[in-house]
Write a protein that holds these residues in place. Sequence first.
Motif, short mmCIF file in Angstrom:
data_model
loop_
_atom_site.label_atom_id
_atom_site.label_comp_id
_atom_site.label_asym_id
_atom_site.label_seq_id
_atom_site.Cartn_x
_atom_site.Cartn_y
_atom_site.Cartn_z
N UNK A 158 0.65 -1.20 0.07
CA UNK A 158 0.42 0.07 -0.37
C UNK A 158 1.21 0.98 0.16
N UNK A 159 1.72 1.23 0.93
CA UNK A 159 2.86 2.58 1.29
C UNK A 159 4.08 2.48 -0.75
N UNK A 160 3.99 1.28 -0.93
CA UNK A 160 4.67 1.59 -2.41
C UNK A 160 3.76 2.17 -3.66
N UNK A 161 2.23 1.47 -3.17
CA UNK A 161 1.14 2.71 -4.30
C UNK A 161 1.00 3.73 -4.16
N UNK A 162 0.80 4.25 -2.94
CA UNK A 162 0.90 5.81 -2.38
C UNK A 162 2.46 6.22 -3.15
N UNK A 163 3.32 6.53 -2.89
CA UNK A 163 4.95 6.66 -3.08
C UNK A 163 4.58 7.09 -4.65
N UNK A 164 4.43 5.82 -5.14
CA UNK A 164 4.22 5.97 -7.00
C UNK A 164 3.01 7.04 -7.26
N UNK A 165 2.12 7.17 -6.84
CA UNK A 165 1.08 8.13 -7.38
C UNK A 165 1.65 9.39 -6.58
N UNK A 166 2.02 9.38 -6.01
CA UNK A 166 2.85 10.77 -5.34
C UNK A 166 3.41 11.11 -6.38
N UNK A 167 4.44 10.20 -7.00
CA UNK A 167 5.69 10.61 -7.88
C UNK A 167 5.23 10.67 -9.21
N UNK A 168 4.38 9.76 -9.67
CA UNK A 168 3.61 10.40 -10.64
C UNK A 168 3.03 12.23 -10.50
N UNK A 169 2.33 12.27 -9.69
CA UNK A 169 1.54 13.58 -9.22
C UNK A 169 2.44 14.40 -9.72
N UNK A 170 3.77 14.28 -8.48
CA UNK A 170 4.04 15.55 -8.29
C UNK A 170 5.47 15.22 -7.91
N UNK A 171 5.94 14.05 -8.84
CA UNK A 171 7.65 13.77 -9.17
C UNK A 171 8.09 14.46 -7.87
N UNK A 172 7.55 13.63 -6.68
CA UNK A 172 8.43 13.61 -5.38
C UNK A 172 8.79 12.21 -5.22
N UNK A 173 10.38 12.43 -5.28
CA UNK A 173 10.92 10.86 -5.01
C UNK A 173 10.82 10.40 -3.82
N UNK A 174 11.72 9.19 -3.86
CA UNK A 174 11.28 7.90 -2.97
C UNK A 174 12.68 7.08 -2.95
N UNK A 175 13.16 6.64 -1.87
CA UNK A 175 13.41 5.40 -1.94
C UNK A 175 13.37 4.63 -1.16
N UNK A 176 13.56 2.99 -1.40
CA UNK A 176 13.08 1.61 -0.89
C UNK A 176 14.82 1.09 -0.89
N UNK A 177 14.69 0.46 0.14
CA UNK A 177 16.24 -0.35 0.79
C UNK A 177 15.40 -1.62 1.02
N UNK A 178 15.73 -2.96 -0.27
CA UNK A 178 15.34 -3.94 0.21
C UNK A 178 16.69 -5.03 0.94
N UNK A 179 16.07 -5.92 2.20
CA UNK A 179 17.86 -6.90 2.74
C UNK A 179 16.68 -8.13 3.27
N UNK A 180 17.42 -9.02 3.11
CA UNK A 180 17.39 -10.42 4.23
C UNK A 180 18.67 -10.52 4.86
N UNK A 181 18.03 -12.11 5.30
CA UNK A 181 19.14 -12.55 5.97
C UNK A 181 19.47 -13.50 5.29
N UNK A 182 20.88 -13.43 5.78
CA UNK A 182 21.85 -15.10 4.40
C UNK A 182 21.40 -16.77 5.59
N UNK A 183 21.16 -17.30 5.11
CA UNK A 183 21.51 -18.66 5.66
C UNK A 183 20.43 -18.47 6.86
N UNK A 184 19.61 -17.93 6.93
CA UNK A 184 18.51 -17.65 8.55
C UNK A 184 18.33 -19.09 8.11
N UNK A 185 17.97 -20.15 7.71
CA UNK A 185 17.73 -21.32 7.69
C UNK A 185 18.10 -22.24 8.60
#
Length: 226
Positions: A158-185
């Motif tokens: 939902x937040x991603x959709x909101x951020x994309x909508x604001x970018x399209x309308x106002x060109x308000x940039x945003x950033x996303x950081x993704x991470x995962x834990x290696x060998x968690x199993x």
Amino acid sequence: TIDLGELKEIILQTMIDVLGADQVLLLSSPPGRGQHEIMIRTRDVSRVQRITGAKEGEESLPEGFPPEAASRWRRGELREPYATPDRQVTVIPVRVHDKSFALLMVKREIPLKHSEANPELLGALAHHMGVAFENAHLYTLAITDGLTQLYTVRHFHNRIDDCVSRYKRYEQKFGVLMLDLDHFKRINDAWGHPAGDEVLWRVARALLRSIRTVDSAFRSGGEEFA
């Protein structure tokens, strides 16, 4: 707003604007986290100071804010708003019925007028803020992961959709950081799921300590975060 972080920002800034405060402190316990968060807004300072992860009794309040008020609030003894004898600090416990949501302290070098420190006025402020906090808390619980207390993957989308909508309308940039834990199993296999849950919880704490008040942290998968 029913966004808890946004609500806190609004309350801090409103106290600066309406009461002419020099500094406002908000002490609260985010839903389900069992720890306290302190947010401090200072006049003419753009960034809100945020202290998270402190356990009960470990909060360090800035000079001028009465520590005994925080202690009484934590023990459930502070129920009514009041102004200090010099009328330079107003203490407002934010409650609805018997549920305590936050403690607000407003500091001003110029003493408050008697009308501004009126208990009925302060009580009305506390009630309105309490209702807003209750609504925001209920919403936050609905979009919060039970283990890590980060936002859920559904809220992430939902937040991603909101951020994309604001970018399209106002060109308000945003950033996303993704991470995962290696060998968690391996952790779960070697030490059991309780140890794996502890790792996830500690990673979540590190994320919350590292982000700004305008940012959000999410558990986007089993051992994946955003």
